[in-house]
Design a protein around this motif. Structure first.
Motif, PDB file in Angstrom:
ATOM      1  N   PHE A 318      44.286  53.511  56.777  1.00 17.73           N
ATOM      2  CA  PHE A 318      44.352  52.803  55.503  1.00 17.73           C
ATOM      3  C   PHE A 318      44.750  53.744  54.367  1.00 17.73           C
ATOM      4  O   PHE A 318      45.641  53.426  53.570  1.00 17.73           O
ATOM      5  N   CYS A 379      46.554  46.673  57.149  1.00 19.64           N
ATOM      6  CA  CYS A 379      46.465  47.974  57.817  1.00 19.64           C
ATOM      7  C   CYS A 379      46.190  47.784  59.304  1.00 19.64           C
ATOM      8  O   CYS A 379      46.837  48.419  60.151  1.00 19.64           O
ATOM      9  N   PHE A 432      54.153  47.573  54.692  1.00 23.03           N
ATOM     10  CA  PHE A 432      52.736  47.407  54.366  1.00 23.03           C
ATOM     11  C   PHE A 432      52.654  46.502  53.150  1.00 23.03           C
ATOM     12  O   PHE A 432      52.800  46.928  52.005  1.00 23.03           O
TER      13      PHE A 432
END
Length: 527
Positions: A318, A379, A432
């Motif tokens: 993360f 994530c 992401f």
């Protein structure tokens, strides 16, 4: 005639059939990245050649093969049907769940887990799951999880990072998070805090043993069974590390269980008042067979593996993703700001608990942070803590993809690859982007089916610790993010490690510095 001259004349003639046969093997591929299937050894040479980046290589193979690939290693006995097709996943994990247990070979490979819930099938699995679910979903244990997470973050993680920031030296954030979650999980499971995250980062043999065991378990998937079993018997190579790791694990658990049993025999009030899972199992009045030393050893090791490695690895990935996406980091800080502001006002009103220097957040305060939840899901989509699942067919079956599965055939479901499939997540699948988990106005989470997002498994074996994992991750993420700016050391290479858990091969080398905020939110000072 000169033999060398004769050889030079015959060389083109000899090469022609070899090249022809090689072209024949290449023509059988469905895509250029698919490994060549050689006689006797099958796909094994290609697999070994790409072992240093196995997860990404497997993803490329599955992309070219349309989400499904049959890996065969010829006469070595290794044979898997590999899939990341959501329709297959739904069939295997839910629709025809009874036909796809972990299987006997899974239990052989994962022998270090004994007869615990991860290895168990059938009635043994159902009995263990009911017992674990009863304990883990109760209000007492949930409150214990929340309190433990907050305390460990506030008293260990934040002081450690503050020390690292003041020293100005890089630290391995992957190692830090694994130490954090190891301490947390040991407290939740055993009622013991081993203190892994002390400033000096002490070596904890039990934690090191778990790392060695996980690496060996991965390699057992690609080494012929007869070969690694012989290595295990002789205690050579990687199996030597596994043997040593198992002795360390068994010794730690046996000592802890014995101590708790002694406390119970002495009638000490502490064990009955303890909220950890080991104490709950020992004090339970059910079948005595569920409280013998073997059961307690297997159960606690399984729970420790589930809690420590998966959550710790996820936290590391993360912050790696945040370091590459400052836009997401800023949105998370904006979401945290009102909570921190309320903390400052509480401190000004005389609430001493709220004025403790650096800010550590309660899980209850973070429950409505939809963007943080979305970012964590995103994530886990890209870097699922468990990159693949192992199944075996009981009876012949036909998967939705058309694959005819024979009884006894082994299947690997690659969650790592599924998160990188355009056909599943769209053309931006490699990005992401937490927004994919939110509705149009960004105020509510968007549902994604578990057979598409299988980071917490799917169907009847859905992870019991999902809520606990999110509590731990949110508590750690909020505290680290608000109090510190984290920057990955330039040039540091981040890539997955060969393990059944998606650890980082080289760790995550970062520099941390104290984050300063405007006066309208709680100030950040040394604790």
């Amino acid at each position: 005639m000169d033999p060398l001259f004769l050889l030079m004349q015959l060389f083109p003639i000899l090469c022609f059939p070899i090249l022809y046969y090689y072209q024949h093997l290449q023509s059988k591929k469905t895509s250029p990245v698919e490994p060549t299937e050689w006689p006797i050894v099958g796909h094994l040479p290609g697999l070994i050649a790409h072992i240093h980046h196995f997860h990404d290589w497997a993803t490329g193979v599955l992309t070219g093969a349309g989400c499904n690939f049959e890996a065969r290693a010829g006469l070595t006995g290794i044979r898997f049907f590999i899939t990341c097709d959501p329709s297959n996943v739904r069939h295997i994990f839910t629709s025809n769940f009874a036909n796809y247990p972990k299987g006997d070979e899974f239990a052989i490979i994962f022998d270090v887990l004994g007869g615990g819930i991860f290895n168990a099938d059938g009635e043994s699995w159902r009995r263990q799951r009911v017992k674990a679910q009863m304990l883990m979903t109760g209000p007492r244990f949930r409150a214990f999880t929340t309190r433990c997470s907050r305390d460990k973050v506030e008293k260990s993680l934040l002081p450690f990072l503050a020390h690292a920031a003041d020293e100005g030296r890089p630290c391995d954030l992957h190692d830090v998070f694994l130490r954090l979650t190891f301490d947390m999980t040991c407290t939740l499971v055993f009622g013991v805090d081993p203190g892994c995250l002390a400033i000096g980062l002490p070596v904890v043999p039990f934690a090191r043993a778990m790392d060695d065991a996980l690496e060996t378990l991965f390699l057992r998937h690609i080494i012929p069974v007869a070969c690694w079993k012989l290595m295990n018997r002789l205690e050579v190579g990687q199996e030597k590390k596994m043997a040593a790791a198992r002795r360390t694990i068994d010794s730690f658990v046996a000592d802890t269980v014995a101590k708790r049993r002694a406390e119970k025999l002495k009638g000490e009030q502490g064990i009955s008042d303890s909220s950890d899972l080991l104490s709950s199992f020992i004090c339970h009045d059910g079948d005595s067979g569920e409280n013998d030393d073997v059961f307690l050893r297997d159960t606690t090791v399984n729970l420790l593996l589930a809690g420590r490695d998966t959550t710790g690895a996820a936290l590391a990935w993360f912050f790696y993703l945040l370091s590459k996406n400052p836009r997401v980091e800023q949105k998370l800080l904006d979401e945290l700001a009102p909570i921190a502001s309320r903390r400052k006002r509480a401190a000004a009103a005389g609430d001493e608990a709220a004025d403790s220097g650096m800010v550590a957040f309660d899980a209850g305060e973070l429950g409505n942070m939809v963007y943080m939840h979305a970012a964590l899901c995103e994530c886990l989509r890209l870097y699922p803590s468990v990159p693949f699942e192992h199944k075996a067919a009981v009876a012949d079956d036909v998967l939705p993809s058309g694959k005819e599965v024979k009884a006894g055939e082994k299947l690997l479901v690659f969650s790592y690859s599924m998160g990188r499939m355009e056909g599943v997540w769209g053309k931006d699948c490699m990005e992401f982007r937490p927004e994919r988990w939110l509705n149009e106005d960004g105020t509510k989470l968007r549902y994604e089916p578990s057979y598409k997002f299988i980071s917490f498994n799917a169907g009847p074996r859905t992870c019991l610790g999902k809520e606990m994992a999110f509590v731990q991750m949110k508590t750690a993420v909020a505290a680290v993010l608000w109090n510190f700016a984290v920057e990955v050391v330039p040039g540091h290479v981040v890539q997955p490690k060969l393990s059944i858990i998606l650890h980082m091969k080289n760790g995550l080398a970062v520099r941390v510095r104290r984050r300063r905020h405007d006066d309208d939110v709680a100030p950040v000072t040394a604790s």
